[in-house]
Motif scaffolding. Structure first.
Motif, PDB file in Angstrom:
ATOM      1  N   LEU A   1       0.771 -72.585 -45.026  1.00  0.00           N
ATOM      2  CA  LEU A   1       2.033 -71.902 -45.300  1.00  0.00           C
ATOM      3  C   LEU A   1       2.092 -71.491 -46.778  1.00  0.00           C
ATOM      4  O   LEU A   1       1.779 -72.292 -47.659  1.00  0.00           O
ATOM      5  N   PRO A   2       2.528 -70.265 -47.050  1.00  0.00           N
ATOM      6  CA  PRO A   2       2.586 -69.793 -48.445  1.00  0.00           C
ATOM      7  C   PRO A   2       3.895 -70.206 -49.129  1.00  0.00           C
ATOM      8  O   PRO A   2       4.611 -69.381 -49.693  1.00  0.00           O
ATOM      9  N   LEU A   3       4.197 -71.477 -49.098  1.00  0.00           N
ATOM     10  CA  LEU A   3       5.474 -71.952 -49.618  1.00  0.00           C
ATOM     11  C   LEU A   3       5.589 -71.757 -51.125  1.00  0.00           C
ATOM     12  O   LEU A   3       4.604 -71.883 -51.849  1.00  0.00           O
ATOM     13  N   TYR A   4       6.810 -71.436 -51.550  1.00  0.00           N
ATOM     14  CA  TYR A   4       7.197 -71.280 -52.953  1.00  0.00           C
ATOM     15  C   TYR A   4       6.566 -70.063 -53.625  1.00  0.00           C
ATOM     16  O   TYR A   4       6.626 -69.928 -54.833  1.00  0.00           O
TER      17      TYR A   4
ATOM     18  N   ALA B   1       3.622 -61.990 -41.162  1.00  0.00           N
ATOM     19  CA  ALA B   1       4.254 -61.681 -39.874  1.00  0.00           C
ATOM     20  C   ALA B   1       4.218 -62.890 -38.952  1.00  0.00           C
ATOM     21  O   ALA B   1       5.191 -63.201 -38.274  1.00  0.00           O
ATOM     22  N   VAL B   2       3.073 -63.580 -38.923  1.00  0.00           N
ATOM     23  CA  VAL B   2       2.934 -64.800 -38.130  1.00  0.00           C
ATOM     24  C   VAL B   2       2.389 -65.872 -39.071  1.00  0.00           C
ATOM     25  O   VAL B   2       1.204 -65.873 -39.393  1.00  0.00           O
ATOM     26  N   PRO B   3       3.252 -66.787 -39.537  1.00  0.00           N
ATOM     27  CA  PRO B   3       2.779 -67.793 -40.496  1.00  0.00           C
ATOM     28  C   PRO B   3       1.790 -68.767 -39.874  1.00  0.00           C
ATOM     29  O   PRO B   3       1.933 -69.166 -38.731  1.00  0.00           O
ATOM     30  N   ASP B   4       0.773 -69.113 -40.664  1.00  0.00           N
ATOM     31  CA  ASP B   4      -0.223 -70.091 -40.244  1.00  0.00           C
ATOM     32  C   ASP B   4       0.318 -71.479 -40.581  1.00  0.00           C
ATOM     33  O   ASP B   4       0.503 -71.798 -41.758  1.00  0.00           O
ATOM     34  N   PRO B   5       0.595 -72.323 -39.578  1.00  0.00           N
ATOM     35  CA  PRO B   5       1.171 -73.646 -39.856  1.00  0.00           C
ATOM     36  C   PRO B   5       0.310 -74.515 -40.768  1.00  0.00           C
ATOM     37  O   PRO B   5       0.813 -75.413 -41.425  1.00  0.00           O
TER      38      PRO B   5
ATOM     39  N   LEU C   1       9.263 -72.547 -39.463  1.00  0.00           N
ATOM     40  CA  LEU C   1       8.207 -72.822 -40.442  1.00  0.00           C
ATOM     41  C   LEU C   1       8.547 -72.332 -41.849  1.00  0.00           C
ATOM     42  O   LEU C   1       8.452 -73.079 -42.800  1.00  0.00           O
ATOM     43  N   ILE C   2       8.903 -71.043 -41.980  1.00  0.00           N
ATOM     44  CA  ILE C   2       9.226 -70.511 -43.303  1.00  0.00           C
ATOM     45  C   ILE C   2      10.475 -69.638 -43.222  1.00  0.00           C
ATOM     46  O   ILE C   2      10.833 -69.132 -42.157  1.00  0.00           O
TER      47      ILE C   2
END
Length: 194
Positions: free
Chosen positions: A60-63, A53-57, A136-137
């Motif tokens: 980031l859970p990329l990919y 809900a609120v990404p942590d900079p 961010l995402i």
């Protein structure tokens, strides 16, 4: 023997030390970036996660795979991008409301040859979490929604890791500064009367 000028030597020495320090810092950043890219490369094999809900900079859970329930599309933005087949065109990104509060989510609905907003009012979208320069995402929907074509899938290989080049650059600057200063001091010693 001629005297070496004190203050200029101190100033140049400090500048060289700073440049060497920046080179070492870039080498450390390179090691950090390699570990991060390895983590991203393995993300596709990990289980799906709940959309943050609120990404942590800083984490980031990329990919990673995830899904979003887009309750309502509150706006669209289109940017140039490529289809999964490599064609140039437009990537359509929906700003979604995901609940009563919070920042919502950005969903890449798909790709088309025209920048016109697609006819999609929302719904469930699953796909891969990718970087977004504004929010961010964002979720790259796979399969695409609203009759659009698939976009080029995000890849950790697209993230540059040029820290080694920066480190070499700083070390070269330090070496060049040392050589130029040594030449200047030697020239001064030759031309200065005793």
């Amino acid at each position: 023997m001629k005297k070496v000028p004190f203050w200029p030597t101190v100033i140049v020495g400090l500048a060289i030390a700073v440049m060497i320090g920046l080179g070492i810092w870039q080498v450390q950043r390179m090691t950090w970036k390699e570990a991060l890219l390895a983590e991203y490369a393995g993300a596709a094999n990990r289980p799906a996660i709940t959309w943050p809900a609120v990404p942590d900079p800083d984490a980031l859970p990329l990919y990673r795979t995830s899904s979003v329930n887009c309750l309502e599309v509150t706006g669209w933005r289109s940017s140039s991008g490529r289809s999964a087949r490599g064609q140039a065109g437009w990537v359509h990104i929906a700003s979604c409301r995901t609940g009563a509060e919070g920042p919502g989510a950005q969903v890449v609905a798909g790709w088309s040859v025209r920048p016109d907003n697609p006819d999609w009012a929302g719904g469930m979208a699953s796909g891969i979490i990718a970087p977004d320069s504004v929010h961010l995402i964002r979720l790259i929907a796979a399969p695409p929604v609203a009759g659009l074509d698939a976009v080029q899938p995000p890849s950790p290989e697209d993230i540059p890791n040029n820290h080694w080049a920066y480190a070499v650059q700083w070390f070269l600057f330090a070496g060049i500064a040392a050589v130029i200063y040594a030449m200047a001091v030697a020239r001064r010693a030759r031309t200065r009367p005793d």
